[in-house]
Design a protein around this motif. Structure first.
Motif, PDB file in Angstrom:
ATOM      1  N   TYR A 155      35.387  29.606  61.944  1.00  0.00           N
ATOM      2  CA  TYR A 155      34.062  29.802  62.527  1.00  0.00           C
ATOM      3  C   TYR A 155      34.199  30.668  63.764  1.00  0.00           C
ATOM      4  O   TYR A 155      34.926  30.308  64.694  1.00  0.00           O
ATOM      5  CB  TYR A 155      33.462  28.446  62.891  1.00  0.00           C
ATOM      6  CG  TYR A 155      33.295  27.558  61.668  1.00  0.00           C
ATOM      7  CD1 TYR A 155      32.126  27.608  60.905  1.00  0.00           C
ATOM      8  CD2 TYR A 155      34.327  26.711  61.247  1.00  0.00           C
ATOM      9  CE1 TYR A 155      31.986  26.817  59.767  1.00  0.00           C
ATOM     10  CE2 TYR A 155      34.189  25.934  60.102  1.00  0.00           C
ATOM     11  CZ  TYR A 155      33.012  25.984  59.371  1.00  0.00           C
ATOM     12  OH  TYR A 155      32.872  25.230  58.248  1.00  0.00           O
ATOM     13  N   ASP A 215      26.820  33.227  58.962  1.00  0.00           N
ATOM     14  CA  ASP A 215      26.245  31.909  59.200  1.00  0.00           C
ATOM     15  C   ASP A 215      24.730  32.099  59.301  1.00  0.00           C
ATOM     16  O   ASP A 215      24.248  33.210  59.529  1.00  0.00           O
ATOM     17  CB  ASP A 215      26.804  31.347  60.515  1.00  0.00           C
ATOM     18  CG  ASP A 215      26.459  29.876  60.686  1.00  0.00           C
ATOM     19  OD1 ASP A 215      25.930  29.256  59.729  1.00  0.00           O
ATOM     20  OD2 ASP A 215      26.719  29.340  61.780  1.00  0.00           O
ATOM     21  N   GLU A 230      26.319  23.827  69.558  1.00  0.00           N
ATOM     22  CA  GLU A 230      27.663  24.215  69.109  1.00  0.00           C
ATOM     23  C   GLU A 230      28.241  23.250  68.092  1.00  0.00           C
ATOM     24  O   GLU A 230      29.443  23.027  68.057  1.00  0.00           O
ATOM     25  CB  GLU A 230      28.605  24.263  70.310  1.00  0.00           C
ATOM     26  CG  GLU A 230      28.410  25.468  71.168  1.00  0.00           C
ATOM     27  CD  GLU A 230      29.610  25.647  72.093  1.00  0.00           C
ATOM     28  OE1 GLU A 230      30.761  25.521  71.611  1.00  0.00           O
ATOM     29  OE2 GLU A 230      29.382  25.890  73.276  1.00  0.00           O
ATOM     30  N   VAL A 248      29.561  22.210  64.667  1.00  0.00           N
ATOM     31  CA  VAL A 248      30.066  22.778  63.421  1.00  0.00           C
ATOM     32  C   VAL A 248      30.470  21.633  62.490  1.00  0.00           C
ATOM     33  O   VAL A 248      31.258  20.766  62.874  1.00  0.00           O
ATOM     34  CB  VAL A 248      31.286  23.688  63.663  1.00  0.00           C
ATOM     35  CG1 VAL A 248      31.923  24.111  62.334  1.00  0.00           C
ATOM     36  CG2 VAL A 248      30.887  24.927  64.465  1.00  0.00           C
ATOM     37  N   ILE A 249      29.910  21.629  61.293  1.00  0.00           N
ATOM     38  CA  ILE A 249      30.213  20.579  60.303  1.00  0.00           C
ATOM     39  C   ILE A 249      30.910  21.225  59.117  1.00  0.00           C
ATOM     40  O   ILE A 249      30.308  22.010  58.388  1.00  0.00           O
ATOM     41  CB  ILE A 249      28.915  19.891  59.825  1.00  0.00           C
ATOM     42  CG1 ILE A 249      28.173  19.275  61.013  1.00  0.00           C
ATOM     43  CG2 ILE A 249      29.229  18.829  58.763  1.00  0.00           C
ATOM     44  CD1 ILE A 249      26.728  18.916  60.704  1.00  0.00           C
ATOM     45  N   ASP A 250      32.175  20.903  58.964  1.00  0.00           N
ATOM     46  CA  ASP A 250      32.943  21.427  57.837  1.00  0.00           C
ATOM     47  C   ASP A 250      33.116  20.270  56.849  1.00  0.00           C
ATOM     48  O   ASP A 250      33.904  19.348  57.088  1.00  0.00           O
ATOM     49  CB  ASP A 250      34.294  21.947  58.347  1.00  0.00           C
ATOM     50  CG  ASP A 250      35.026  22.779  57.306  1.00  0.00           C
ATOM     51  OD1 ASP A 250      34.929  24.009  57.354  1.00  0.00           O
ATOM     52  OD2 ASP A 250      35.686  22.172  56.436  1.00  0.00           O
ATOM     53  N   VAL A 268      22.427  23.384  63.023  1.00  0.00           N
ATOM     54  CA  VAL A 268      23.884  23.250  63.014  1.00  0.00           C
ATOM     55  C   VAL A 268      24.505  24.249  62.044  1.00  0.00           C
ATOM     56  O   VAL A 268      23.847  24.770  61.149  1.00  0.00           O
ATOM     57  CB  VAL A 268      24.319  21.819  62.610  1.00  0.00           C
ATOM     58  CG1 VAL A 268      23.788  20.799  63.597  1.00  0.00           C
ATOM     59  CG2 VAL A 268      23.882  21.501  61.184  1.00  0.00           C
ATOM     60  N   THR A 269      25.796  24.478  62.235  1.00  0.00           N
ATOM     61  CA  THR A 269      26.576  25.257  61.269  1.00  0.00           C
ATOM     62  C   THR A 269      27.185  24.269  60.286  1.00  0.00           C
ATOM     63  O   THR A 269      27.778  23.262  60.698  1.00  0.00           O
ATOM     64  CB  THR A 269      27.682  26.036  61.996  1.00  0.00           C
ATOM     65  OG1 THR A 269      27.067  27.031  62.819  1.00  0.00           O
ATOM     66  CG2 THR A 269      28.622  26.706  61.010  1.00  0.00           C
ATOM     67  N   THR A 329      34.409  17.061  58.735  1.00  0.00           N
ATOM     68  CA  THR A 329      35.114  17.305  59.987  1.00  0.00           C
ATOM     69  C   THR A 329      34.131  18.012  60.919  1.00  0.00           C
ATOM     70  O   THR A 329      33.637  19.093  60.583  1.00  0.00           O
ATOM     71  CB  THR A 329      36.356  18.171  59.740  1.00  0.00           C
ATOM     72  OG1 THR A 329      37.133  17.576  58.688  1.00  0.00           O
ATOM     73  CG2 THR A 329      37.206  18.277  60.994  1.00  0.00           C
ATOM     74  N   TYR A 346      32.932  19.377  64.690  1.00  0.00           N
ATOM     75  CA  TYR A 346      33.416  19.879  65.976  1.00  0.00           C
ATOM     76  C   TYR A 346      32.264  19.853  66.974  1.00  0.00           C
ATOM     77  O   TYR A 346      31.227  20.484  66.735  1.00  0.00           O
ATOM     78  CB  TYR A 346      33.937  21.307  65.801  1.00  0.00           C
ATOM     79  CG  TYR A 346      35.091  21.367  64.821  1.00  0.00           C
ATOM     80  CD1 TYR A 346      36.401  21.186  65.255  1.00  0.00           C
ATOM     81  CD2 TYR A 346      34.866  21.553  63.456  1.00  0.00           C
ATOM     82  CE1 TYR A 346      37.465  21.208  64.351  1.00  0.00           C
ATOM     83  CE2 TYR A 346      35.925  21.572  62.548  1.00  0.00           C
ATOM     84  CZ  TYR A 346      37.215  21.399  63.002  1.00  0.00           C
ATOM     85  OH  TYR A 346      38.262  21.408  62.113  1.00  0.00           O
TER      86      TYR A 346
END
Lengths: 352, 352, 352, 352
Positions: free
Chosen positions: C253, C306, D178, D180-182, D235-236, D251, D253
């Motif tokens: 990212y 994104d 900020e 980030v959700i993977d 969110v990403t 995961t 962040y």
């Protein structure tokens, strides 16, 4: 509320141990009061099996120094390695003769001391208990199990072979000299010890036979099939390892005796298991998948005709950790304790 | 630099097609000039198989409308579905009689038109070609293949059974009426068509038999074993599906004739394959794993004694997409074209 | 015929060792003359890796007692555990200063002795060699590698992160303070030592992160990214373990600097890698799968926008044992020896 | 004995359908009286899911022509595809307004009709019901769910992201710009339709992202996070597919606000979930595995510090078919019907 049995699980850090805990945690008449593990003694169960983190369980302890009399356990499940088992259970039953034991090792499965010595390479350390022990395949020996103090839980491969074959042998329906059992087991059957050959990268995307012509489960098959046949029976048996966690599929090649067809064999099995809660015979010609019994105590059996007249192909599927080990063990406990036979082990298979 | 053969792959959007492309891209004497795929016609190969993104390849086209004569292909690999194949190859060889064909379908494997009609349910559409076709198991029919125009590449299961059994049958070393072949295949053997039963979630963590008593590969086994035995042979054969991509393991149960022991059988096979580049017989008592031939054109064979006297357990392992299909097909091409037999197909197995 | 380099592989019983052997067996300019393994010394390679049964290879030997000068190896691949490596290579290069070394351990990757001591907990045993060593990510340091005697082959995770990020950092195209690298690796990345957590049954059908906030590969990323940026860079990096043998997928990212869009980043990478044989940038918006690089030395990179303006998601895929280890190592050997860069490592990916 | 709720499962031939049946078969207050499936109408459930062979279940029927009023179902679980759902439930609730519905599709999750139209590309067919529907993430909306007639069961990915993030957003403890959700999901999340990309051989031994920057579950995250934050949150989010059947690992962040450290975030979550039966927060620094929640309704959450000050890495694990779908749905039913919340869904995870 009914009282609960006080239960100990010896060898709780292996897979049959964790499966016992998984099911006993939801068994209405069971209370786990003792969990043992030698190398992990002193650790909470959640460290060796994180799936139990949300639950309250006794801390793991070593066996040495336990006061069996004071513990006054109702039932002990013994999931210890071969040979260790004999010594531990001898001590336990001497100190606490009222405790009932279901043993998941191979130590008490062979009733013949000579056969034991031949297959395991040494004299048995507890020959009187060996005589006392009842072979714990419920569907075949239910009556004896109810009265037993010490039950020898059958091997996973042998359960998969006996459930389809024993009724046919008893009915004198198949040729006893041409039985071929080609068995395939998921990796949990090999236990949890850290061996190179069992690493994910060694196992995944591959398949192989092992112990060809030599596997010790044949001793159990010889004993039980000879008992059923009332004459010596020796089968051909080849185990293989599947790249999956659970499940044993046994593909069994037989020839009908005196004109018995595959349909006849199917009918014998269908009748024999008509009322059994944990054995399901599929319609003629259908054969089972291991995935459809995963996590359950069910065995599925299918019978199909070979294209060669008079021969049949019989296939059984069970979960080696449940009906092939811990589920069967709880089924045995239920019988011994007079609980309903399906109590705590009636989960439906987890598929997919 | 030596000239390159102009090559066409018919049915390039399936797994045997992509395997052909994978190996031909690195074959020193091959130039891929035609790739066909019906539903994906017009697409670049990288869309149906992204692993080829970095390489230059012809765009996929439909077969209809191709001018075989003008294309003047040296070799065509035909990886089309059953029945379609007959019609396409009839047209192709009529228009371009000089083109050599290696056919990966089942269409030309049975030389007997009656056997074909029985197993496939209809008359053959190209009976003259059926007569002309040479059965392409190199280690057994090498001499005939060298002179062939049309080679019928053998089935994956049948290769795994023939390589260990044919030399023993020819040597009259085993009982022909008690052969049991228990075969297990990786999922790529089932092809690439989108069927519910082949979804990841249906297959993973499970194992099953299928086509019990009915699989069409038995027709090929009957033909080849009867030819080797010079009398009719009918075997018992059960296929199973493994939760892995590649590999066939065949566990074969036989009885030695006239006192032949398992060691005798091992010796026959060791001698027969001593100089073969793609068949490796393991030391007596060792048995192979599918993982150790993955991605390679190697077949490994092991022989062990059963505990029942006079019986042996023979196990073979091969990669169904390579020695069981596309690698074998290129081996056939190498023979037909007079190239070194191992050219382009000598990759070492990918393990783990 | 061109002469062949005499090659030694130290630590041949692990997975990077076997991968080296797999590819070197088919490398036209390589001759394997030495294979070492400490615990398996004295065994044939086929016992530790049965896939090599059909091939001739030197018997495994222990390192102690080897006469490096007499062996006069042209190239040594060192796949030994951390720390051992330093001592062995110090001795080797003292005795045989002409030998070229490609080291696959982490021992010579950090050029800063203080950083080494901090991350590895002890002083370096061969600080002069540490200075001499060249960091072996070919696409970034090709020129220096050609002249090197000792190449430190990069870590598998770091290769997957550097190939997409270093060109962007050099181009000052991304914000250096918000880089998140979420990396997922196949199990072979964890090596071949027998640990409970790596057993098939512990790994299969499950997924987890590990070393969260602590993984040592971050030291390498810090060094290389700071070098590229000409200022200190610290990234967020989380490794995970996949239930598959091979492949690392890194989901990265980033935020574009000074209005750089995802398309701009894609263009920078496309240009940077336009002529590289082992890095393939996919069309904008497409992202790679690990399965499509399996067994090959290829890295695939994809860039997508994104939905949050100014942010991009960059994904790279490589085979951790090939481009992430042994393929990269042979690529380094090819440079050092003046061979064509793709020699022996141009296999097409094995899918499925 | 308490009366049992009469239950219908619409769309019983998919995986969320079979999971509902698996758990409802053992739910003390549930009686399955209706199972629907369009293409499989007329078949017994055992044909589409052989694991149910041993159990009595209604034959599958089509929805058209059902008399909802006469059926007088207490609870309907709707596991139909998107859009179909709206029409079916509109009819059902018009005819049988007393029936309670738990809908597992995405159709009623978005309360904003404009957001719905934007993400799904058409106007909603039942806008009044859309207003009435309660978002069914029990741990966040328990009070509203108890009174609901129509519950919109949350998406599997969104449950995995909301359970760890919503309490932190509500506590204003993290930076909202900020995140980030993977996320990584097992294959059952993709459903049971026969698509090439979902075949075993396409999936096994590989890993990839998909829908990068575009996945519809982001609409749900926007809605729920904005609601919790009382301001718009974007969110990403990147989803990936794992080569395993079950499990989502997310995961995540984040950056702490106003000096909040990772430990602070851990404390907030620990307190928030202290009494929840189905959310377990691990000790600080430990992170969960999907395998340890397999087959159970449990969610495990771990929090670790990033090495970059002020940043934390939060990881959640749940079984997408249970807590991410059918288990959550029964938890919702239990609330609506006034049953104990854990009834019928308290199975311990199946590991290995």
């Amino acid at each position: 509320m009914a009282t609960k049995a006080k239960i100990g699980v010896l060898g709780a850090s292996g897979y049959t141990g964790s499966e016992l805990v998984r099911m006993l945690l939801r068994h209405p008449r069971a209370e786990i009061v003792l969990l043992t593990a030698e190398r992990s003694a002193g650790k909470p169960m959640r460290e060796v099996f994180p799936q139990f983190s949300p639950y309250e369980l006794p801390t793991l302890v070593a066996i040495e120094g336990l006061d069996w009399k004071a513990l006054a356990l109702d039932v002990v499940f013994c999931a210890l390695p071969h040979a260790t088992t004999q010594k531990v259970l001898k001590d336990l039953l001497a100190a606490a003769p009222e405790t009932k034991v279901v043993d998941l090792s191979a130590d008490f499965r062979l009733s013949d001391t000579a056969a034991y010595a031949k297959w395991y390479g040494h004299e048995h350390h507890a020959p009187e208990l060996q005589k006392e022990a009842v072979y714990g395949l419920v569907e075949i020996h239910r009556r004896d199990i109810r009265k037993a103090r010490l039950v020898a839980n059958p091997g996973c491969y042998t359960s998969g072979a006996q459930l389809p074959l024993t009724p046919l042998i008893k009915a004198k329906a198949i040729d006893l000299d041409e039985i071929v059992i080609d068995a395939k087991s998921g990796m949990t059957g090999a236990g949890r010890s850290a061996k190179e050959a069992m690493l994910f990268s060694e196992v995944s995307e591959g398949f192989n036979a092992y112990g060809v012509g030599k596997h010790r489960h044949m001793a159990e098959l010889d004993q039980e099939f000879s008992l059923a046949a009332e004459r010596p029976v020796t089968v051909t048996f080849t185990p293989h390892l599947l790249p999956q966690n659970r499940g044993i599929l046994s593909t069994i090649y037989v020839r009908g005796r005196r004109g018995r067809t595959a349909q006849d064999l199917h009918e014998i099995l269908s009748k024999f298991y008509a009322k059994e809660p944990f054995v399901h015979v599929l319609p003629f010609g259908e054969t089972p998948h291991t995935r459809h019994v995963r996590g359950s105590n069910m065995t599925m059996i299918g019978v199909a005709a070979d294209r060669i007249e008079g021969r049949a192909i019989i296939i059984s599927a069970l979960d080696n950790l449940v009906k092939g080990a811990s589920g069967q063990a709880i089924q045995n406990m239920n019988l011994i304790m007079g609980y309903p036979e399906t109590m705590g082990i009636d989960q439906v298979a987890l598929f997919p």
